[in-house]
Design an enzyme around this catalytic site. Structure first.
Site, PDB file in Angstrom:
ATOM      1  CG  HIS A   1      19.884  12.996 -20.969  1.00 19.52           C
ATOM      2  ND1 HIS A   1      20.918  12.272 -20.401  1.00 19.52           N
ATOM      3  CD2 HIS A   1      19.901  12.689 -22.293  1.00 19.52           C
ATOM      4  CE1 HIS A   1      21.528  11.564 -21.346  1.00 19.52           C
ATOM      5  NE2 HIS A   1      20.933  11.810 -22.498  1.00 19.52           N
TER       6      HIS A   1
ATOM      7  CB  CYS B   1      -2.373  16.699 -15.672  1.00 18.34           C
ATOM      8  SG  CYS B   1      -2.550  18.252 -16.580  1.00 18.34           S
TER       9      CYS B   1
END
Length: 276
Positions: A124, A182
């Site tokens: 995960h 970002c």
């Protein structure tokens, strides 16, 4: 942690050791193995089941991203400060001695690697990495933490609050909490973990499943196998007539397929099961 196994658990452990003897092991772990490191699980005994934010909710609004990152800003410190426990160390030692070939973990805390395990598949993902959903640039969670601190200098981390295995802390969210984008493409930054409602990357899932081919048995520790990404390994092992041993406090969805079920604390049981 109890220092002794119950009589039933001790019997199951002895039986499990016999059926695993001489078989190269594939190990699957879940949140229950990290509880002795101070990281709570989602569905353990005595806990109210919690449902973390889904991928669609996270990606669906700026408000959801603010909620996630403001809570994670507090909870991450608890994950980052956690140390491997006896269960993690027992698995790392067993890998070094050749008993374990590969370890697949549903956890995102990195504690298996911190304990010394090398052949780990982070099914995960890892909470210590952050990835842009636009350009796929990766940064460290530490770098993300530094950006969050710079943008929110008045926010203080209360390390006493309740938190979950994904670092989601139980705090009131302030609407003015600032979340960075970002720096390369201004895209959405998301922890590099598989959210509920998001699929495990196909290549990672296929690689993990391929590790079962060379394994002689499957050892499951600390998971209720509620999530299908873990349960599928138990089903595949049983279908291939490979022994399945499950260590977990409380029932799991794989119990009816198990060759042996050890109802015990994972740290205690793994230390005793994996003795040289």
């Amino acid at each position: 942690m109890d220092s002794e196994l119950s009589a039933a658990a001790a019997y199951s452990l002895d039986f499990a050791r016999e059926i695993l003897l001489g078989k190269p092991l594939l190990v699957l772990t879940g949140a229950g193995i990290s509880t002795d490191s101070g990281i709570p699980d989602y569905r353990g005994q005595g806990r109210v089941a919690r449902h973390p934010m889904t991928f669609d909710v996270f990606m669906g609004s700026k408000e959801a991203q603010i909620r996630y990152w403001s809570r994670s800003f507090v909870g991450w410190s608890r994950i980052n400060d956690a140390k491997p426990n006896a269960g993690h160390r027992a698995l790392a030692n067993a890998e070094r001695s050749g008993l374990i070939e590969h370890l697949i973990t549903q956890n995102v805390d990195g504690l298996h690697q911190a304990a010394g395990s090398k052949n780990v598949v982070d099914l995960h993902g890892r909470l210590d990495r952050v990835i842009c959903q636009g350009c796929k640039t990766q940064i460290s969670r530490l770098e993300m933490d530094q950006m969050l601190s710079a943008l929110n200098p008045t926010v203080r981390k209360d390390v006493t609050v309740e938190f979950s295995p994904d670092g989601d802390a139980e705090i009131e969210v302030t609407a003015n909490f600032a979340v960075p984008s970002c720096q390369k493409c201004a895209g959405v930054l998301k922890p590099d973990v598989v959210f509920f409602g998001e699929n495990v990357p196909a290549d990672r899932a296929e690689f993990a499943m391929s590790r079962l081919d060379s394994a002689g048995a499957l050892l499951v520790a600390g998971t209720s196998l509620t999530v299908n990404s873990g349960l599928r390994f138990v089903r595949a092992a049983a279908k291939a007539n490979k022994p399945v041993v499950i260590i977990n406090l409380g029932p799991t969805k794989g119990d009816e397929l198990a060759s042996a079920k050890i109802e015990a604390n994972t740290s205690l049981a793994l230390e005793r099961l994996l003795l040289d």
